[in-house]
Design a protein around this motif. Structure first.
Motif, PDB file in Angstrom:
ATOM      1  N   LYS A 113     -16.096   9.207  62.702  1.00  0.00           N
ATOM      2  CA  LYS A 113     -17.373   8.666  62.237  1.00  0.00           C
ATOM      3  C   LYS A 113     -18.337   9.821  61.991  1.00  0.00           C
ATOM      4  N   ILE A 114     -18.823   9.901  60.775  1.00  0.00           N
ATOM      5  CA  ILE A 114     -19.774  10.935  60.384  1.00  0.00           C
ATOM      6  C   ILE A 114     -21.155  10.300  60.352  1.00  0.00           C
ATOM      7  N   LEU A 115     -22.066  10.817  61.155  1.00  0.00           N
ATOM      8  CA  LEU A 115     -23.427  10.295  61.213  1.00  0.00           C
ATOM      9  C   LEU A 115     -24.323  11.239  60.420  1.00  0.00           C
ATOM     10  N   ALA A 116     -24.798  10.765  59.281  1.00  0.00           N
ATOM     11  CA  ALA A 116     -25.620  11.611  58.414  1.00  0.00           C
ATOM     12  C   ALA A 116     -26.418  10.722  57.477  1.00  0.00           C
ATOM     13  N   GLY A 117     -27.605  11.179  57.123  1.00  0.00           N
ATOM     14  CA  GLY A 117     -28.425  10.451  56.161  1.00  0.00           C
ATOM     15  C   GLY A 117     -28.810   9.052  56.609  1.00  0.00           C
ATOM     16  N   GLY A 118     -28.831   8.825  57.936  1.00  0.00           N
ATOM     17  CA  GLY A 118     -29.167   7.506  58.454  1.00  0.00           C
ATOM     18  C   GLY A 118     -28.035   6.501  58.343  1.00  0.00           C
ATOM     19  N   LEU A 119     -26.815   6.968  58.048  1.00  0.00           N
ATOM     20  CA  LEU A 119     -25.660   6.098  57.893  1.00  0.00           C
ATOM     21  C   LEU A 119     -24.531   6.541  58.811  1.00  0.00           C
ATOM     22  N   SER A 120     -23.619   5.608  59.077  1.00  0.00           N
ATOM     23  CA  SER A 120     -22.379   5.910  59.776  1.00  0.00           C
ATOM     24  C   SER A 120     -21.249   5.794  58.767  1.00  0.00           C
ATOM     25  N   ILE A 121     -20.512   6.868  58.562  1.00  0.00           N
ATOM     26  CA  ILE A 121     -19.445   6.912  57.563  1.00  0.00           C
ATOM     27  C   ILE A 121     -18.124   7.064  58.300  1.00  0.00           C
ATOM     28  N   GLU A 122     -17.307   6.017  58.277  1.00  0.00           N
ATOM     29  CA  GLU A 122     -16.039   6.046  59.005  1.00  0.00           C
ATOM     30  C   GLU A 122     -14.891   6.384  58.061  1.00  0.00           C
ATOM     31  N   VAL A 123     -14.036   7.301  58.506  1.00  0.00           N
ATOM     32  CA  VAL A 123     -12.914   7.771  57.705  1.00  0.00           C
ATOM     33  C   VAL A 123     -11.692   6.889  57.964  1.00  0.00           C
ATOM     34  N   LEU A 124     -11.118   6.347  56.895  1.00  0.00           N
ATOM     35  CA  LEU A 124      -9.872   5.589  56.968  1.00  0.00           C
ATOM     36  C   LEU A 124      -8.811   6.376  56.209  1.00  0.00           C
ATOM     37  N   HIS A 125      -7.768   6.802  56.891  1.00  0.00           N
ATOM     38  CA  HIS A 125      -6.663   7.469  56.187  1.00  0.00           C
ATOM     39  C   HIS A 125      -5.852   6.399  55.476  1.00  0.00           C
ATOM     40  N   THR A 126      -5.805   6.470  54.147  1.00  0.00           N
ATOM     41  CA  THR A 126      -5.190   5.418  53.329  1.00  0.00           C
ATOM     42  C   THR A 126      -4.184   6.032  52.359  1.00  0.00           C
ATOM     43  N   PRO A 127      -3.068   6.538  52.868  1.00  0.00           N
ATOM     44  CA  PRO A 127      -2.102   7.214  51.991  1.00  0.00           C
ATOM     45  C   PRO A 127      -1.424   6.250  51.032  1.00  0.00           C
ATOM     46  N   GLY A 128      -0.907   6.817  49.961  1.00  0.00           N
ATOM     47  CA  GLY A 128      -0.198   6.032  48.961  1.00  0.00           C
ATOM     48  C   GLY A 128      -0.418   6.625  47.582  1.00  0.00           C
ATOM     49  N   HIS A 129      -1.662   6.621  47.116  1.00  0.00           N
ATOM     50  CA  HIS A 129      -1.967   7.316  45.857  1.00  0.00           C
ATOM     51  C   HIS A 129      -1.587   8.783  46.017  1.00  0.00           C
ATOM     52  N   THR A 130      -2.053   9.397  47.091  1.00  0.00           N
ATOM     53  CA  THR A 130      -1.590  10.701  47.569  1.00  0.00           C
ATOM     54  C   THR A 130      -1.456  10.607  49.079  1.00  0.00           C
ATOM     55  N   GLY A 131      -0.782  11.574  49.668  1.00  0.00           N
ATOM     56  CA  GLY A 131      -0.618  11.558  51.115  1.00  0.00           C
ATOM     57  C   GLY A 131      -1.907  11.792  51.869  1.00  0.00           C
ATOM     58  N   ASP A 132      -2.892  12.446  51.212  1.00  0.00           N
ATOM     59  CA  ASP A 132      -4.140  12.795  51.901  1.00  0.00           C
ATOM     60  C   ASP A 132      -5.294  11.865  51.540  1.00  0.00           C
ATOM     61  N   SER A 133      -5.021  10.753  50.864  1.00  0.00           N
ATOM     62  CA  SER A 133      -6.106   9.873  50.421  1.00  0.00           C
ATOM     63  C   SER A 133      -6.845   9.239  51.597  1.00  0.00           C
ATOM     64  N   VAL A 134      -8.160   9.154  51.464  1.00  0.00           N
ATOM     65  CA  VAL A 134      -8.979   8.459  52.450  1.00  0.00           C
ATOM     66  C   VAL A 134      -9.918   7.498  51.737  1.00  0.00           C
ATOM     67  N   CYS A 135     -10.319   6.455  52.453  1.00  0.00           N
ATOM     68  CA  CYS A 135     -11.432   5.596  52.060  1.00  0.00           C
ATOM     69  C   CYS A 135     -12.543   5.808  53.086  1.00  0.00           C
ATOM     70  N   LEU A 136     -13.767   5.498  52.707  1.00  0.00           N
ATOM     71  CA  LEU A 136     -14.922   5.729  53.568  1.00  0.00           C
ATOM     72  C   LEU A 136     -15.677   4.415  53.748  1.00  0.00           C
ATOM     73  N   TRP A 137     -15.778   3.970  55.003  1.00  0.00           N
ATOM     74  CA  TRP A 137     -16.384   2.685  55.358  1.00  0.00           C
ATOM     75  C   TRP A 137     -17.804   2.917  55.848  1.00  0.00           C
ATOM     76  N   ILE A 138     -18.766   2.227  55.225  1.00  0.00           N
ATOM     77  CA  ILE A 138     -20.172   2.351  55.602  1.00  0.00           C
ATOM     78  C   ILE A 138     -20.642   0.974  56.054  1.00  0.00           C
ATOM     79  N   PRO A 139     -20.563   0.679  57.349  1.00  0.00           N
ATOM     80  CA  PRO A 139     -20.844  -0.684  57.815  1.00  0.00           C
ATOM     81  C   PRO A 139     -22.269  -1.139  57.550  1.00  0.00           C
ATOM     82  N   GLU A 140     -23.244  -0.220  57.650  1.00  0.00           N
ATOM     83  CA  GLU A 140     -24.641  -0.620  57.430  1.00  0.00           C
ATOM     84  C   GLU A 140     -24.863  -1.163  56.014  1.00  0.00           C
ATOM     85  N   GLU A 141     -24.054  -0.737  55.083  1.00  0.00           N
ATOM     86  CA  GLU A 141     -24.176  -1.164  53.695  1.00  0.00           C
ATOM     87  C   GLU A 141     -23.074  -2.146  53.297  1.00  0.00           C
ATOM     88  N   ASN A 142     -22.203  -2.496  54.245  1.00  0.00           N
ATOM     89  CA  ASN A 142     -21.034  -3.344  53.946  1.00  0.00           C
ATOM     90  C   ASN A 142     -20.315  -2.833  52.710  1.00  0.00           C
TER      91      ASN A 142
END
Length: 261
Positions: A113-142
């Protein structure tokens, strides 16, 4: 164009069949905060886009530059933006990390979880497109930034053998946990709900696999990726044959992993 007051998107002028309208760069941070996170700064050589990103950052500092995966249309401008802002560049692949002015920089990690800019940014490792692909979840903004894992239009490719169809299908199933989230892709338009898009992706992939099974049953289990691609697309695809061969290889490898070949 702003998606919300806390999430801004700027689209680079690098359209192509693979990038759609261009690469979407996201700025994450509430307007009352003194810092911002930049996601996928775009390709190298697009000075106008880099200028637009810096102009949108304005007087704020850049806390981090994040890349959703290793492809150059996402990472090419990262070093230049880091040099201009002093911010570190971070990706799941350590080779994508740049220290900037911050000393040692660690790669992104699953569940971080990266806390910056007043947001919480959670890293989801989501391989498939590439092995290192990630998605970023921002719960405050859904909101879920999906990189190239799920695109705003069409479907994404599996960059086999770095990405695999087996991993990709598992990733899509995982993303259904975020079905109600707003989907913010790296290419193409945003969607108010991720779930329907992911469901279409799953149906498309499984339909394609069923077609592969039919062709294997008809032509034998020794089909090469090149032969399968010709049978599947017969020159009708606008995509380069190298990519259709990758797609076919990923499909065959997935069936092998299931014990069907």
């Amino acid at each position: 164009m702003s998606t919300t007051t806390a999430i801004q998107v700027l689209t680079c002028d690098n359209p192509s069949p693979m990038t759609l309208e261009g690469t979407n760069t996201y700025l994450l941070g509430r307007p009352d905060q003194a810092e911002v996170v930049v996601v996928d700064p775009g390709p190298d050589g697009h000075k106008e886009h880099l200028h637009a990103v810096l102009e949108s950052v304005g007087d704020r500092s850049v806390a981090e530059i994040l890349v959703t995966h290793r492809h150059g249309d996402h990472t090419g401008a990262a070093k230049a933006l880091s040099a201009r802002t002093g911010a570190p560049v971070r990706g799941f692949d350590p080779d994508q990390c740049v220290a900037g002015g911050q000393g040692i920089v660690l790669p992104l990690a699953e569940g971080e979880k990266i806390l910056a800019g007043g947001l919480s940014i959670e890293v989801l490792h989501t391989p498939g497109h590439t092995g290192d692909s990630v998605c970023l979840w921002i719960p405050e903004e859904n909101a879920l930034l999906t990189g190239d894992t799920v695109l705003g239009r069409g479907t994404t490719m599996v960059d086999f053998p770095d990405g695999t169809l087996t991993e990709y299908l598992q990733t899509l199933e995982r993303l259904m946990d975020y079905a109600q989230a707003r989907m913010l892709p790296a290419h193409g338009p945003a969607h108010e709900q991720l779930g329907p898009v992911v469901q279409r992706y799953l149906e498309h992939r499984h339909s394609r696999l069923d077609r592969v099974r039919e062709l294997v049953a008809e032509h034998g289990q020794d089909l090469s990726p090149e032969q399968l691609a010709e049978l599947m697309y017969a020159g009708r695809s606008p995509i380069h044959p190298h990519i259709t061969h990758q797609i076919a290889a990923a499909q065959l490898e997935h069936l092998r992993s299931l014990g069907e070949l």
